[in-house]
Design a protein around this motif. Sequence first.
Motif, PDB file in Angstrom:
ATOM      1  N   PHE A  40       6.581  -2.209 -13.464  1.00 22.31           N
ATOM      2  CA  PHE A  40       6.582  -1.204 -12.405  1.00 22.31           C
ATOM      3  C   PHE A  40       5.829   0.027 -12.879  1.00 22.31           C
ATOM      4  CE2 PHE A  40      10.115  -0.123 -15.131  1.00 22.31           C
ATOM      5  CZ  PHE A  40      10.243   1.251 -15.086  1.00 22.31           C
ATOM      6  N   GLU A  42       5.945   4.437 -12.561  1.00 21.42           N
ATOM      7  CA  GLU A  42       6.710   5.613 -12.152  1.00 21.42           C
ATOM      8  C   GLU A  42       5.753   6.776 -11.928  1.00 21.42           C
ATOM      9  OE1 GLU A  42      10.830   6.415 -13.464  1.00 21.42           O
ATOM     10  OE2 GLU A  42       9.911   8.086 -14.577  1.00 21.42           O
ATOM     11  N   LEU A  59      -2.030   5.680  -4.812  1.00 20.31           N
ATOM     12  CA  LEU A  59      -0.632   5.268  -4.910  1.00 20.31           C
ATOM     13  C   LEU A  59      -0.320   4.151  -3.921  1.00 20.31           C
ATOM     14  CD1 LEU A  59       2.038   5.672  -6.318  1.00 20.31           C
ATOM     15  CD2 LEU A  59       2.587   7.496  -4.691  1.00 20.31           C
ATOM     16  N   ARG A  63       1.202   0.641  -4.884  1.00 20.84           N
ATOM     17  CA  ARG A  63       2.481   0.267  -4.263  1.00 20.84           C
ATOM     18  C   ARG A  63       2.405  -1.068  -3.547  1.00 20.84           C
ATOM     19  NH1 ARG A  63       6.273  -1.574  -3.073  1.00 20.84           N
ATOM     20  NH2 ARG A  63       8.200  -0.782  -2.141  1.00 20.84           N
ATOM     21  N   LEU A  68       7.754   0.735  -7.452  1.00 22.03           N
ATOM     22  CA  LEU A  68       7.640   2.122  -7.876  1.00 22.03           C
ATOM     23  C   LEU A  68       8.995   2.715  -8.216  1.00 22.03           C
ATOM     24  CD1 LEU A  68       5.173   3.919  -5.403  1.00 22.03           C
ATOM     25  CD2 LEU A  68       4.721   3.156  -7.749  1.00 22.03           C
ATOM     26  N   SER A  69       8.967   3.663  -9.162  1.00 26.69           N
ATOM     27  CA  SER A  69      10.083   4.549  -9.429  1.00 26.69           C
ATOM     28  C   SER A  69       9.582   5.968  -9.189  1.00 26.69           C
ATOM     29  CB  SER A  69      10.555   4.385 -10.879  1.00 26.69           C
ATOM     30  OG  SER A  69      11.583   5.307 -11.176  1.00 26.69           O
ATOM     31  N   TYR A  98       7.221   5.649   0.562  1.00 25.08           N
ATOM     32  CA  TYR A  98       6.895   4.655  -0.462  1.00 25.08           C
ATOM     33  C   TYR A  98       8.040   3.720  -0.834  1.00 25.08           C
ATOM     34  CZ  TYR A  98       2.456   7.000  -1.026  1.00 25.08           C
ATOM     35  OH  TYR A  98       1.204   7.516  -0.800  1.00 25.08           O
ATOM     36  N   PRO A 100      10.533   3.711  -2.992  1.00 25.20           N
ATOM     37  CA  PRO A 100      10.633   3.370  -4.411  1.00 25.20           C
ATOM     38  C   PRO A 100      11.953   2.683  -4.723  1.00 25.20           C
ATOM     39  CG  PRO A 100      11.077   5.698  -4.080  1.00 25.20           C
ATOM     40  CD  PRO A 100      10.607   5.164  -2.755  1.00 25.20           C
TER      41      PRO A 100
END
Length: 296
Positions: A40, A42, A59, A63, A68-69, A98, A100
């Motif tokens: 993943f 971040e 992004l 994604r 994502l984090s 997003y 996350p």
Amino acid sequence: MSVQPSRPDRTDATVPARAGAGLKAEHVEEILTSSADIGFFEVHAENYMGAGGKPHRQLEAIRDVYPLSLHGVGLSIGGEQPLDKDHLQRLAALNKRYEPGLFSEHLAWSTHDTTYYNDLLPVPYDKATLDRVCEHIEEVQDVVGRKMLLENPSTYVAFEQSTMSEIDFLKEITRRTGCGLLLDVNNVYVSCTNHERSAETYLSEFPIGDVGEIHLGGHAPDVDDAGRLLLIDAHDREVDDAVWPLYEMIVSQTGPLPTLIEWDNEVPVWSVLLAEAQAAERILHRASATGLQRAV
């Protein structure tokens, strides 16, 4: 801020129990063209609080392929003044945009009146601070609409007014708010070295059942005014050799957990950052194998 609708073709939002890395703009093209094998990425929420532009295009591309984090660095959870409502709404919008798999912030403060400091400053561990931090976390979780992870700090001073340990402070926060914890193992080593305490003892008392993510990063050695060793949470180099065994100690107890390699200053080429993530991944594999053997 305009909010883009969720895209139906993006990857599963769940962050796997693998190693990940902080996403840097200079690495995006290589990551995508090489189809990098990594768990993943971040990102710091504050880097994506504009409505559009190249950062969001990059992004979105990441994604669509990787979980994502989302890691906030500017909310000032521990600050004495109320949370910035506009900032909080932007955090909520980013989470919606997003989706996350993980969302986290710091146990720290960084604002006073209208001044914003480029530092994550420590808080005293007393009842007044505990009440304020819990109130802020509950507000964040209500507005964002999801559970938040709170990261343990790296500290360089202790407050005379503290009436409880950092461990007890964190335990009470999770009990009262239902939030989870982000365990930064490098922060543990930095703080314990600076305060001449045992990192192993600290980790043995940490509420690991509340941990949803782990951070690993590099620190810089320095000396204080008395000539004693002082470690700085610099995020500008490889994970220190002394930190890896602490990390392995934790995941041998918890089993694999999402683990992030932080490298925010003096950022290296992508292959170096990926190699650090792969080193963490090998430890996660060993923890997984050990867990399977115990189960059998």
